[in-house]
Design a protein around this motif. Structure first.
Motif, PDB file in Angstrom:
ATOM      1  N   GLN A  40       1.072  -1.120   0.102  1.00  0.00           N
ATOM      2  CA  GLN A  40       0.245   0.288  -0.034  1.00  0.00           C
ATOM      3  C   GLN A  40       0.896   1.358  -0.065  1.00  0.00           C
ATOM      4  O   GLN A  40       0.736   2.150  -0.741  1.00  0.00           O
ATOM      5  CB  GLN A  40      -0.742  -0.290   0.963  1.00  0.00           C
ATOM      6  N   ARG A  41       2.073   1.576   0.921  1.00  0.00           N
ATOM      7  CA  ARG A  41       2.798   2.564   0.818  1.00  0.00           C
ATOM      8  C   ARG A  41       3.659   2.496  -0.408  1.00  0.00           C
ATOM      9  O   ARG A  41       3.635   3.715  -0.755  1.00  0.00           O
ATOM     10  CB  ARG A  41       3.674   1.827   1.815  1.00  0.00           C
ATOM     11  N   LYS A  42       3.702   1.732  -1.189  1.00  0.00           N
ATOM     12  CA  LYS A  42       4.712   1.765  -2.498  1.00  0.00           C
ATOM     13  C   LYS A  42       3.533   2.065  -3.615  1.00  0.00           C
ATOM     14  O   LYS A  42       3.932   3.113  -4.471  1.00  0.00           O
ATOM     15  CB  LYS A  42       5.178   0.733  -2.821  1.00  0.00           C
ATOM     16  N   ALA A  43       2.541   1.412  -3.575  1.00  0.00           N
ATOM     17  CA  ALA A  43       1.615   2.114  -4.414  1.00  0.00           C
ATOM     18  C   ALA A  43       1.052   3.323  -4.167  1.00  0.00           C
ATOM     19  O   ALA A  43       1.272   4.373  -4.941  1.00  0.00           O
ATOM     20  CB  ALA A  43       0.278   1.199  -3.972  1.00  0.00           C
ATOM     21  N   ALA A  44       0.860   3.650  -2.962  1.00  0.00           N
ATOM     22  CA  ALA A  44       1.130   5.565  -2.588  1.00  0.00           C
ATOM     23  C   ALA A  44       2.007   6.033  -2.900  1.00  0.00           C
ATOM     24  O   ALA A  44       2.063   7.750  -3.733  1.00  0.00           O
ATOM     25  CB  ALA A  44       0.638   5.571  -1.056  1.00  0.00           C
ATOM     26  N   GLU A  45       3.232   5.879  -2.623  1.00  0.00           N
ATOM     27  CA  GLU A  45       4.802   6.257  -3.278  1.00  0.00           C
ATOM     28  C   GLU A  45       4.355   6.869  -5.076  1.00  0.00           C
ATOM     29  O   GLU A  45       4.195   7.703  -5.715  1.00  0.00           O
ATOM     30  CB  GLU A  45       5.432   5.840  -2.672  1.00  0.00           C
ATOM     31  N   GLU A  46       4.011   5.191  -5.492  1.00  0.00           N
ATOM     32  CA  GLU A  46       4.140   5.971  -7.255  1.00  0.00           C
ATOM     33  C   GLU A  46       3.262   6.518  -7.148  1.00  0.00           C
ATOM     34  O   GLU A  46       2.758   7.132  -8.460  1.00  0.00           O
ATOM     35  CB  GLU A  46       3.307   3.574  -7.735  1.00  0.00           C
ATOM     36  N   GLU A  47       1.551   6.725  -6.959  1.00  0.00           N
ATOM     37  CA  GLU A  47       0.605   7.301  -7.263  1.00  0.00           C
ATOM     38  C   GLU A  47       1.248   8.859  -6.771  1.00  0.00           C
ATOM     39  O   GLU A  47       0.891   9.086  -8.391  1.00  0.00           O
ATOM     40  CB  GLU A  47      -0.867   6.890  -6.204  1.00  0.00           C
ATOM     41  N   ALA A  48       1.995   9.116  -5.889  1.00  0.00           N
ATOM     42  CA  ALA A  48       2.291  10.716  -6.066  1.00  0.00           C
ATOM     43  C   ALA A  48       3.090  11.060  -6.633  1.00  0.00           C
ATOM     44  O   ALA A  48       3.240  11.998  -7.496  1.00  0.00           O
ATOM     45  CB  ALA A  48       2.807  10.772  -4.129  1.00  0.00           C
ATOM     46  N   ALA A  49       4.121   9.316  -7.302  1.00  0.00           N
ATOM     47  CA  ALA A  49       5.383  10.517  -8.391  1.00  0.00           C
ATOM     48  C   ALA A  49       3.817  10.590  -9.697  1.00  0.00           C
ATOM     49  O   ALA A  49       5.093  11.830 -10.278  1.00  0.00           O
ATOM     50  CB  ALA A  49       6.121   9.573  -8.586  1.00  0.00           C
ATOM     51  N   LYS A  50       2.748   9.772 -10.059  1.00  0.00           N
ATOM     52  CA  LYS A  50       2.284   9.925 -11.185  1.00  0.00           C
ATOM     53  C   LYS A  50       1.505  10.885 -10.954  1.00  0.00           C
ATOM     54  O   LYS A  50       1.909  12.192 -12.341  1.00  0.00           O
ATOM     55  CB  LYS A  50       0.872   9.061 -11.537  1.00  0.00           C
ATOM     56  N   GLN A  51       1.660  11.857  -9.736  1.00  0.00           N
ATOM     57  CA  GLN A  51       0.315  12.776  -9.720  1.00  0.00           C
ATOM     58  C   GLN A  51       1.718  13.757 -10.092  1.00  0.00           C
ATOM     59  O   GLN A  51       1.454  15.121 -10.676  1.00  0.00           O
ATOM     60  CB  GLN A  51      -0.336  13.223  -8.256  1.00  0.00           C
ATOM     61  N   SER A  53       4.356  14.072 -11.556  1.00  0.00           N
ATOM     62  CA  SER A  53       4.699  14.209 -12.913  1.00  0.00           C
ATOM     63  C   SER A  53       3.701  14.569 -13.445  1.00  0.00           C
ATOM     64  O   SER A  53       4.580  15.398 -15.121  1.00  0.00           O
ATOM     65  CB  SER A  53       5.612  12.643 -13.414  1.00  0.00           C
ATOM     66  N   GLY A  54       3.170  14.544 -13.833  1.00  0.00           N
ATOM     67  CA  GLY A  54       1.588  15.576 -14.950  1.00  0.00           C
ATOM     68  C   GLY A  54       0.964  16.482 -14.006  1.00  0.00           C
ATOM     69  O   GLY A  54       0.995  17.227 -15.122  1.00  0.00           O
ATOM     70  N   ASN A  55       2.222  17.055 -12.603  1.00  0.00           N
ATOM     71  CA  ASN A  55       1.844  18.397 -12.663  1.00  0.00           C
ATOM     72  C   ASN A  55       2.737  19.211 -13.052  1.00  0.00           C
ATOM     73  O   ASN A  55       2.476  20.205 -13.696  1.00  0.00           O
ATOM     74  CB  ASN A  55       1.944  19.125 -10.731  1.00  0.00           C
ATOM     75  N   ILE A  56       4.077  18.726 -13.330  1.00  0.00           N
ATOM     76  CA  ILE A  56       4.960  18.868 -14.034  1.00  0.00           C
ATOM     77  C   ILE A  56       5.303  19.161 -15.329  1.00  0.00           C
ATOM     78  O   ILE A  56       5.024  19.992 -16.227  1.00  0.00           O
ATOM     79  CB  ILE A  56       6.703  17.947 -13.780  1.00  0.00           C
TER      80      ILE A  56
END
Length: 59
Positions: A40-51, A53-56
């Motif tokens: 769950q922590r890894k999935a949350a980190e990946e989701e945060a990274a996606k968001q 990179s999407g913002n960038i």
């Protein structure tokens, strides 16, 4: 083999069988909960990274 040796052998086997069962009952759910929390922590980190990179890319 005497009767007392037979009982001590049976007690030894039963204690080990009980210990193995107890380890399965205690350790298996513990390992499952640790792995799920890590996933769950890894999935949350990946989701945060996606968001992030999407913002960038939108900037």
């Amino acid at each position: 083999m005497t009767r007392s040796m037979t009982w001590s052998s049976l007690e030894f086997v039963m204690i080990w069988v009980g210990a193995i069962i107890a380890m399965h009952v205690v350790i298996t759910p513990l390992v499952i909960s640790i792995v799920r929390a890590r996933d769950q922590r890894k999935a949350a980190e990946e989701e945060a990274a996606k968001q992030q990179s999407g913002n960038i890319s939108k900037d």
